[in-house]
Design a protein around this motif. Structure first.
Motif, PDB file in Angstrom:
ATOM      1  N   VAL A 122      43.317 -64.020 -49.798  1.00 32.55           N
ATOM      2  CA  VAL A 122      43.912 -64.858 -50.841  1.00 32.55           C
ATOM      3  C   VAL A 122      42.880 -65.025 -51.948  1.00 32.55           C
ATOM      4  N   ARG A 123      43.240 -64.692 -53.158  1.00 35.46           N
ATOM      5  CA  ARG A 123      42.313 -64.772 -54.279  1.00 35.46           C
ATOM      6  C   ARG A 123      42.181 -66.208 -54.757  1.00 35.46           C
ATOM      7  N   LEU A 124      40.934 -66.615 -55.007  1.00 29.63           N
ATOM      8  CA  LEU A 124      40.665 -67.924 -55.593  1.00 29.63           C
ATOM      9  C   LEU A 124      39.648 -67.745 -56.716  1.00 29.63           C
ATOM     10  N   GLU A 125      39.842 -68.501 -57.785  1.00 25.12           N
ATOM     11  CA  GLU A 125      38.868 -68.463 -58.863  1.00 25.12           C
ATOM     12  C   GLU A 125      37.561 -69.098 -58.398  1.00 25.12           C
ATOM     13  N   ARG A 126      36.494 -68.920 -59.209  1.00 22.15           N
ATOM     14  CA  ARG A 126      35.169 -69.359 -58.779  1.00 22.15           C
ATOM     15  C   ARG A 126      35.109 -70.855 -58.475  1.00 22.15           C
ATOM     16  N   LEU A 127      35.618 -71.708 -59.365  1.00 27.62           N
ATOM     17  CA  LEU A 127      35.484 -73.152 -59.170  1.00 27.62           C
ATOM     18  C   LEU A 127      36.252 -73.646 -57.943  1.00 27.62           C
ATOM     19  N   PRO A 128      37.520 -73.263 -57.750  1.00 23.26           N
ATOM     20  CA  PRO A 128      38.194 -73.665 -56.511  1.00 23.26           C
ATOM     21  C   PRO A 128      37.500 -73.124 -55.260  1.00 23.26           C
ATOM     22  N   MET A 129      36.974 -71.896 -55.323  1.00 23.90           N
ATOM     23  CA  MET A 129      36.280 -71.342 -54.161  1.00 23.90           C
ATOM     24  C   MET A 129      35.011 -72.138 -53.859  1.00 23.90           C
ATOM     25  N   GLU A 130      34.256 -72.497 -54.903  1.00 25.63           N
ATOM     26  CA  GLU A 130      33.052 -73.304 -54.706  1.00 25.63           C
ATOM     27  C   GLU A 130      33.397 -74.643 -54.048  1.00 25.63           C
ATOM     28  N   LEU A 131      34.477 -75.261 -54.510  1.00 29.51           N
ATOM     29  CA  LEU A 131      34.876 -76.548 -53.945  1.00 29.51           C
ATOM     30  C   LEU A 131      35.311 -76.387 -52.496  1.00 29.51           C
ATOM     31  N   LEU A 132      36.037 -75.323 -52.194  1.00 28.94           N
ATOM     32  CA  LEU A 132      36.484 -75.097 -50.821  1.00 28.94           C
ATOM     33  C   LEU A 132      35.278 -74.862 -49.903  1.00 28.94           C
ATOM     34  N   ILE A 133      34.290 -74.113 -50.359  1.00 32.79           N
ATOM     35  CA  ILE A 133      33.084 -73.881 -49.559  1.00 32.79           C
ATOM     36  C   ILE A 133      32.351 -75.195 -49.322  1.00 32.79           C
ATOM     37  N   LEU A 134      32.277 -76.021 -50.361  1.00 30.83           N
ATOM     38  CA  LEU A 134      31.628 -77.332 -50.209  1.00 30.83           C
ATOM     39  C   LEU A 134      32.340 -78.174 -49.156  1.00 30.83           C
ATOM     40  N   LEU A 135      33.652 -78.241 -49.215  1.00 32.75           N
ATOM     41  CA  LEU A 135      34.425 -79.024 -48.248  1.00 32.75           C
ATOM     42  C   LEU A 135      34.258 -78.462 -46.837  1.00 32.75           C
ATOM     43  N   ALA A 136      34.298 -77.133 -46.713  1.00 32.23           N
ATOM     44  CA  ALA A 136      34.178 -76.507 -45.395  1.00 32.23           C
ATOM     45  C   ALA A 136      32.810 -76.731 -44.785  1.00 32.23           C
ATOM     46  N   SER A 137      31.783 -76.816 -45.641  1.00 31.80           N
ATOM     47  CA  SER A 137      30.411 -76.975 -45.144  1.00 31.80           C
ATOM     48  C   SER A 137      30.151 -78.369 -44.606  1.00 31.80           C
ATOM     49  N   ARG A 138      31.068 -79.323 -44.846  1.00 36.99           N
ATOM     50  CA  ARG A 138      30.868 -80.704 -44.396  1.00 36.99           C
ATOM     51  C   ARG A 138      31.529 -81.001 -43.056  1.00 36.99           C
ATOM     52  N   ASP A 139      32.078 -79.985 -42.376  1.00 37.53           N
ATOM     53  CA  ASP A 139      32.649 -80.157 -41.029  1.00 37.53           C
ATOM     54  C   ASP A 139      33.697 -81.263 -40.958  1.00 37.53           C
ATOM     55  N   GLY A 140      34.543 -81.346 -41.960  1.00 34.69           N
ATOM     56  CA  GLY A 140      35.622 -82.331 -41.933  1.00 34.69           C
ATOM     57  C   GLY A 140      35.246 -83.700 -42.461  1.00 34.69           C
ATOM     58  N   GLU A 141      33.982 -83.888 -42.875  1.00 33.46           N
ATOM     59  CA  GLU A 141      33.574 -85.178 -43.419  1.00 33.46           C
ATOM     60  C   GLU A 141      34.094 -85.339 -44.845  1.00 33.46           C
ATOM     61  N   LEU A 142      34.188 -86.587 -45.276  1.00 26.75           N
ATOM     62  CA  LEU A 142      34.649 -86.898 -46.623  1.00 26.75           C
ATOM     63  C   LEU A 142      33.627 -86.418 -47.655  1.00 26.75           C
ATOM     64  N   VAL A 143      34.125 -85.803 -48.720  1.00 30.55           N
ATOM     65  CA  VAL A 143      33.284 -85.408 -49.848  1.00 30.55           C
ATOM     66  C   VAL A 143      33.751 -86.204 -51.055  1.00 30.55           C
ATOM     67  N   SER A 144      32.872 -87.025 -51.605  1.00 30.47           N
ATOM     68  CA  SER A 144      33.259 -87.873 -52.731  1.00 30.47           C
ATOM     69  C   SER A 144      33.383 -87.045 -53.998  1.00 30.47           C
ATOM     70  N   ARG A 145      34.111 -87.595 -54.965  1.00 29.83           N
ATOM     71  CA  ARG A 145      34.244 -86.909 -56.245  1.00 29.83           C
ATOM     72  C   ARG A 145      32.887 -86.819 -56.943  1.00 29.83           C
ATOM     73  N   ALA A 146      32.040 -87.819 -56.744  1.00 30.88           N
ATOM     74  CA  ALA A 146      30.704 -87.765 -57.349  1.00 30.88           C
ATOM     75  C   ALA A 146      29.899 -86.610 -56.778  1.00 30.88           C
ATOM     76  N   ASP A 147      30.020 -86.396 -55.461  1.00 31.10           N
ATOM     77  CA  ASP A 147      29.338 -85.251 -54.836  1.00 31.10           C
ATOM     78  C   ASP A 147      29.853 -83.931 -55.407  1.00 31.10           C
ATOM     79  N   MET A 148      31.153 -83.882 -55.645  1.00 25.95           N
ATOM     80  CA  MET A 148      31.737 -82.661 -56.205  1.00 25.95           C
ATOM     81  C   MET A 148      31.203 -82.389 -57.613  1.00 25.95           C
TER      82      MET A 148
END
Length: 591
Positions: free
Chosen positions: A27-53
């Motif tokens: 599934v193709r994703l642009e750079r910014l959505p892919m970066e955000l998805l990698i960030l979320l996945a790297s947190r093992d299900g923990e909450l990621v705040s908008r400030a962290d993003m």
């Protein structure tokens, strides 16, 4: 979590390949959505705040429309995942807080079969080659035993990453003569297998015993006695490498046969000189370049490495690895502030080109050329291609992972950068101790560094970690702690006089006196030899003197100072990043 592959719902996120698959289809994703998805996945299900993003995706730049950017990226991720935005089950919104990724599967352990039989698609086995034992009774054979272990490690490191991750020889060397059991070593390094070896002699005949041991139950799963037909040391090394490749991973032995034959020189003395040069180069290069340059740490290890690399190519002018070593030397001494860019990098380029001419399939040669593209050409596209090619050829080369991580962090692809930095430290946890902390500094996560590496009851850290802690403490305004960390770092680098000077300056006039002392030292060095203008710019930034800072930044830009490639993440300029003048300089570097 397996840092490379994250599974959730019917999706797989391959961080290393920067690829999302759903139900087996990409599934193709642009750079910014892919970066955000990698960030979320790297947190093992923990909450990621908008400030962290905002910090992770835009470097904390408040002048960008980050709110709309996050909303758009989240929407595109949900479309890619097939997640109903009105009732999401995978990407969950926590109102007023941020987002989390639900349903992440825990990684499964590798099968207890031999590394060669690891199933395709499963996590790769982790293997370390222990120092080979010399049972010949001749102490003069110790160096040859080291060469056997080094070549075995290099050979296996070039095999498929989907099957095998090989821990680097700098870490393995720590266990020479150790009384620790295989189980203890395995626990420390999260190993699945170790390869043990020994060298024996019967008259003129050599006997090499190699044994593969499964760490989980210390069962011997494979063993071979190899009696080389050849008598020369290099031919024996080649025979052993080919035998290991053929026995441990027979499916790809032929593919690598030509490559294995090219790694070694004609003259055994050239190989010995290269290994000695690499030892001294590794010992010096893994300090923070900015800290080393500011404090004028001894570069003797660099200079010793060059003498050995020179010897290697003198003994065998066709030895590609020798030229890689020289390229690394000339580039690293520029980055660490010893010479001007136009003195070192053109030679580094010529040495890398020569290595590639001699062996186009040598991973170290692609790494050396990628470093030139990164630090001197400021050509991110070619640098990334070079690092990726080096890692394709040898997925277990920690230096390529680490420098590739710096590139990724420098251009804002933080999630990929964290993963690459973590891989470097995982492959060589001793030689690259502190790599993760270095990544945190580049990402501006100074509070995380302090919490993780300086918590109550913390253990003694490497000099690199103390160098990074000094940066983190200063950025956070904890000046006494910054001073103490600086003293610890200098002491760990055998710079007792410099450590005492920093402490006396602190006691006499506080941190202003420490920084003014740095400036005075730089001015004195500037009168007697080369001093990077970037060092002066950094010092004036720390002294809150923007006019002088910008003057020296312009000088650094004119000479193409190597560390300018990481200007966007340089902690000393944090307060100036939003100014138009600073952003104009960054724009000239990061195109």
């Amino acid at each position: 979590m397996n840092a490379r592959l994250v599974k959730f719902a019917d999706c797989e996120l391959d961080i290393e390949r920067y690829q999302l698959r759903r139900a087996g289809e990409e599934v193709r994703l642009e750079r910014l959505p892919m970066e955000l998805l990698i960030l979320l996945a790297s947190r093992d299900g923990e909450l990621v705040s908008r400030a962290d993003m905002v910090r992770a995706l835009w470097g904390g730049n408040l002048y960008r429309d980050t709110e709309n950017g996050i909303n758009t990226a989240v929407r595109k991720i949900r479309v890619a995942l097939g997640d109903d935005p009105s009732s999401p089950r995978v990407l969950i919104t926590v109102k007023g807080k941020g987002y989390r990724l639900d349903g992440i599967e825990a990684p499964s352990r590798a099968s207890p079969d031999a590394a060669a039989d690891a199933p395709a698609g499963g996590p790769p086995a982790r293997l370390m080659v222990l120092p080979f034992a010399n049972v010949t009774g001749d102490a003069a054979q110790d160096d040859f035993c080291d060469a056997l272990a080094n070549e075995a490690s290099a050979t296996l490191g070039m095999l498929g990453p989907e099957r095998l991750v090989v821990i680097a020889r700098t870490t393995a060397a720590r266990y020479r003569g150790s009384s620790k059991s295989i189980a203890e070593i395995a626990r420390e390094l999260s190993l699945d297998y170790v390869l043990e070896g020994s060298l024996a002699r019967e008259g003129a005949r050599s006997r090499i015993l190699a044994t593969l041991v499964r760490c989980a139950d210390q069962t011997q799963v494979w063993s071979r006695v190899h009696e080389p037909v050849a008598q020369g040391a290099l031919d024996i090394l080649k025979e052993l490498g080919a035998a290991l490749a053929a026995d441990i991973t027979p499916a790809i032995a032929k593919e690598r046969e030509a490559l294995l034959a090219r790694r070694l020189p004609v003259d055994p003395a050239a190989h010995d000189a290269y290994l000695r040069g690499r030892y001294f180069w590794y010992r010096r290069v893994h300090f923070d370049a900015g800290f080393c340059a500011h404090h004028a740490l001894s570069a003797e290890d660099f200079f010793r490495s060059r003498r050995y690399f020179d010897t290697a190519v003198e003994r065998d002018p066709t030895y590609a690895l020798g030229y890689c070593g020289l390229s690394n030397y000339y580039g690293s001494t520029v980055v660490h502030g010893c010479f001007a860019p136009d003195e070192g990098w053109p030679i580094a380029r010529a040495m890398a080109e020569r290595a590639l001419e001699l062996d186009p399939a040598l991973p170290e040669a692609h790494h050396a050329m990628a470093a030139v593209h990164y630090f001197y050409d400021w050509d991110w596209r070619r640098a990334e291609a070079g690092f990726r090619e080096a890692l394709r050829l040898n997925p277990s080369h920690p230096e390529s992972h680490r420098l590739y991580a710096r590139l990724l962090l420098g251009i804002g692809r933080d999630s990929e950068g964290y993963a690459a930095m973590a891989r470097a430290e995982k492959i060589d946890p001793y030689g690259f101790q502190g790599s993760r902390a270095f990544g945190l500094v580049l990402a501006g996560k100074h509070e995380d560094i302090v919490r993780e590496y300086f918590s109550p009851g913390h253990r003694e850290q490497s000099p690199l970690v103390y160098q990074l802690l000094a940066i983190a403490f200063e950025v956070r305004g904890l000046f006494e702690a910054a001073t103490e960390s600086t003293v610890e770092a200098l002491t760990g680098c055998a710079e007792a006089i410099a450590a005492a000077t920093v402490r006396s300056r602190w006691e006499a006039g506080g941190y202003d006196a420490v920084l003014q002392g740095h400036l005075d030292d730089l001015r004195a060095r500037q009168r007697s030899g080369y001093t990077s203008p970037l060092l002066l710019a950094e010092t004036f930034a720390r002294l809150s003197a923007p006019d002088e800072m910008f003057h020296w930044l312009e000088r650094a830009l004119a000479e193409r100072s190597s560390r300018l490639v990481e200007l966007r993440t340089n902690p000393w300029f944090e307060r100036y990043r939003t100014t138009g003048k600073f952003r104009a300089i960054v724009k000239q570097i990061v195109q």
